[in-house]
Design an enzyme around this catalytic site. Structure first.
Site, PDB file in Angstrom:
ATOM      1  N   SER A  54     -10.500   0.758   6.450  1.00 55.35           N
ATOM      2  CA  SER A  54      -9.794   0.787   5.221  1.00 55.35           C
ATOM      3  C   SER A  54      -9.238  -0.556   4.776  1.00 55.35           C
ATOM      4  CB  SER A  54      -8.497   1.832   5.184  1.00 55.35           C
ATOM      5  OG  SER A  54      -8.951   3.095   5.291  1.00 55.35           O
ATOM      6  N   LYS A  97       0.929  -1.161   0.009  1.00 52.52           N
ATOM      7  CA  LYS A  97      -0.097   0.041  -0.031  1.00 52.52           C
ATOM      8  C   LYS A  97       0.936   1.350  -0.131  1.00 52.52           C
ATOM      9  CE  LYS A  97      -3.755   2.211   2.728  1.00 52.52           C
ATOM     10  NZ  LYS A  97      -4.747   1.871   3.856  1.00 52.52           N
ATOM     11  N   SER A 118      -9.263   2.570   2.357  1.00 49.39           N
ATOM     12  CA  SER A 118      -8.242   3.308   1.737  1.00 49.39           C
ATOM     13  C   SER A 118      -7.105   2.444   1.077  1.00 49.39           C
ATOM     14  CB  SER A 118      -7.266   4.213   2.667  1.00 49.39           C
ATOM     15  OG  SER A 118      -7.053   3.459   3.566  1.00 49.39           O
TER      16      SER A 118
END
Length: 477
Positions: A183, A84, A159
């Site tokens: 997220s 990520k 996210s």
């Protein structure tokens, strides 16, 4: 070197690791397969912000050399993974989804990244994320939104949306995520994969950058994958005390992988369709409830939970916005105005909170913990829908859900089940449990007592065996 069948890209990561160790396939071959798929398919998804093909092939070559030498292999040896883009990576662009940091190249890895690489993983690239992880969808000012592989007009969620999309589309074997308000679980639900938010402090949140300390009550780094076992393996790697993160747990790391083989017969589940306060789309509610009832077929009891929350967003946003302001408040006055609308909104919220607001939020947090623990006096695990809706069109947040206006705004009203679990710091997973009439995935939310990821994982593994999902492939795959 022969071309590999694309179907191998969807094999469970633990099976791929065994194949690498047994020399049935090389890490270089697998890495080239995933890089080829990224090149062919990711233009439709934008799941990667920064592909790292040269680094990946170098790491894969070294992994194969270690295999040939008969060295002891790590749990992720030779596996191509996505990282990520909120996770700092030494020598590799790390934007945090922000125009303000579009050219940032850190000097050090975040602890979670270092652990993954130390376990032998191969980094394919950095996955898309909303700015600073401050939205449950995946848009930013760096380019096009990250899109959902089941329908590219829909959001991938956020996210960790790039991670979710890259995993389900077969553009990596597994990926790292982070969860400060849902997220990991939001994109897991929207993309039809499995992800778990660990107990607060289970994994290190040290970024790799030494900054003045700020309390972290709600955010955890964690794993995402197509199967429960793969997620458990990655969680095992990512977990453990880190002296660079004073909020990380000193307790021994449980055997998450071993927990998958536990029997769950006799467990007591509490089901809540709405946490006592939130509207839910009817298709989602019906699918999630059917998933919950499936545990009765496994010898467990499923009863209604009396949990009733009262505007939990108002408590969570104090911590979420306060942290955003503490870390990135200086960008409010940047003359270049680099912030997205939602990042500015969140940071401004944080700027406006008082010490009294914070103290009251801590008190409300204690009350919420008490409410959940009251339910855990009766149940081993709690169940709910992960999301009240399925993935919606990019930039079109649901203004109402089942006829009820989203609270406090359309951009925040679709995450009512996830952020309360961040506020209380308990572990929770999202597991695929069906599809809506548009063919979009639906997730079942499995919540455990603090420190009890093992029971969450055991129940998830049993559900996966009874209701397998990994054979489903999205439109872009």
């Amino acid at each position: 070197m022969p071309n590999l069948d694309d179907n191998l890209a969807f094999a469970p990561a633990h099976e791929l690791a065994d194949m690498i160790a047994d020399k049935q396939v090389s890490s270089v071959e697998l890495t080239k397969l995933y890089l080829s798929r990224m090149e062919r398919l990711d233009g439709q998804l934008n799941s990667y912000l920064t592909p790292t093909p040269e680094i990946a092939l170098d790491q894969a070559t070294k992994a194969d050399e270690a295999t040939e030498r008969g060295e002891s292999l790590g749990a992720l040896h030779g596996l191509p993974v996505s990282i990520k883009d909120l996770h700092m990576t030494a020598g590799v662009r790390t934007t945090g989804g922000s125009l303000a940091f579009k050219d940032r190249v850190p000097d050090a890895n975040a602890t979670c990244v270092q652990k993954v690489l130390d376990a032998g993983a191969v980094m394919l690239g950095k996955t898309n994320t909303p700015e600073f992880g401050l939205l449950g969808a995946n848009e930013n000012r760096l380019g096009e939104p990250c899109r959902n592989p089941w329908n590219t007009e829909r959001t991938s969620g956020g996210s960790s949306g790039g991670a979710g999309a890259s995993i389900v589309a077969g553009l990596c074997a597994l990926g790292t995520g982070g969860d400060g308000g849902g997220s990991i679980r939001i994109p897991a639900s929207f993309n039809g994969i499995y992800g778990i938010k660990p107990t607060q402090g289970r994994t290190s949140s040290y970024t790799g950058v030494d900054v003045p300390p700020a309390v972290n009550l709600i955010s955890q780094q964690g794993p995402m994958s197509r199967t429960v076992r793969d997620t458990a393996i990655l969680l095992q790697v990512m977990s453990g005390y880190d002296p660079q993160d004073p909020g990380s747990l000193r307790a021994p790391v449980p055997d998450f992988v071993g927990a998958l083989d536990r029997g769950i017969e006799g467990l007591k589940f509490g089901w809540s369709a709405d946490f006592g306060y939130t509207p839910v789309d009817q298709e989602v509610a019906q699918s999630a409830e059917a998933g919950a009832k499936a545990f009765e077929e496994m010898g467990c009891s499923v009863e209604e939970s009396a949990l009733a929350l009262d505007t939990p967003f108002d408590t969570w946003i104090v911590f979420f916005g306060g942290n955003a302001y503490a870390v990135n408040g200086h960008l409010l006055d940047d003359p270049d105005d680099p912030l997205t609308w939602y990042a500015r909104w969140t940071i401004e919220q944080g700027a406006g909170f008082t010490m009294t607001d914070y103290i009251r939020a801590l008190g409300n947090r204690d009350r919420m913990i008490q409410q959940f623990m009251d339910e855990f006096e009766k149940f081993d695990l709690l169940l709910s829908p992960t999301m009240p809706v399925t993935a919606f069109p990019t930039d079109e947040y649901p203004a109402d859900i089942d006829g009820v206006k989203a609270y406090p705004t359309a951009a925040w009203g679709f995450v009512p089940f996830t952020h309360p679990i961040n506020t209380i710091g308990f572990p929770a997973a999202s597991i695929p449990c069906g599809f809506d009439s548009d063919g979009m995935p639906i997730g079942l939310h499995i919540i455990g007592r603090p420190g009890d990821e093992e029971t969450v994982l055991a129940a998830s593994a049993a559900f996966e065996e009874a209701r397998p999902w990994a054979h489903h492939r999205p439109q872009v795959s």
